[in-house]
Design a protein around this motif. Structure first.
Motif: not given
Length: 189
Positions: A47-48, A86-88, A122-128
């Motif tokens: 997730i980014y 997955i990109v927001f 699912m892993i959220l990498i960075g993306s504060a």
């Protein structure tokens, strides 16, 4: 139920990016890569936010093709190129990078629905900014925070706009030769 795991590097004073977005302070070597790769292996989705995604997209699709690529580059490239991404984003809607989905809607509703789907974590990498939204909606099931031995005294905070107390349970703490400490938490009582 699938979990959402947050993977973030932070300074000792709690920043995930320095002033003007600087990230040159992050210590990442083979020892830390091996540690992180163990968690990523249990995930099938990355997730980014848009900015992090664009950085990843500019590097990882061909990273393993570099003759100087190390084991982490080869392992992570194989994983991320196959994984669902997955990109927001409010501005991006398509990409040539395989298996990428863009979401510009109700983040909480979309992610709660995805947590109920079949699959690995699912892993959220960075993306504060996305991490901040996920925290506000209690979407994060585990926190992997790698504390770097540096005080930045400003920048983007790890925690922002948290309106109520959140207790965490320490699952593990790992000290690396570089001085980085890997903290693994889950929400607790």
């Amino acid at each position: 139920m699938r979990k959402i795991i947050l993977l973030m590097h932070a300074s000792l004073d709690g920043y995930v990016a320095g002033p003007e977005g600087a990230m040159d302070w992050i210590l990442f070597n083979d020892e830390l890569a091996t540690y992180v790769d163990k968690f990523i292996a249990g995930c099938d989705t990355a997730i980014y936010g848009r900015i992090t995604y664009q950085m990843m997209e500019s590097y990882w699709p061909s990273a393993a093709d570099d003759p100087k690529a190390g084991q982490h580059q080869i392992t992570h490239a194989a994983w991320v190129n196959k994984a669902e991404k997955i990109v927001f984003s409010k501005t991006m809607t398509k990409s040539a990078w395989y298996n990428t989905t863009f979401i510009n809607g109700d983040i909480e509703k979309e992610m709660r629905k995805r947590k109920l789907q079949e699959g690995k974590n699912m892993i959220l990498i960075g993306s504060a900014s996305i991490a901040h939204l996920f925290m506000q909606h209690d979407l994060i099931d585990e926190y992997l925070v790698n504390i770097n031995p540096v005080i930045l005294s400003g920048g983007t905070p790890l925690f922002k706009s948290i309106t109520d107390r959140k207790n965490l349970k320490l699952l593990s703490a790992t000290t690396f030769n570089s001085g980085v400490v890997g903290l693994h938490y889950q929400p607790g009582k």
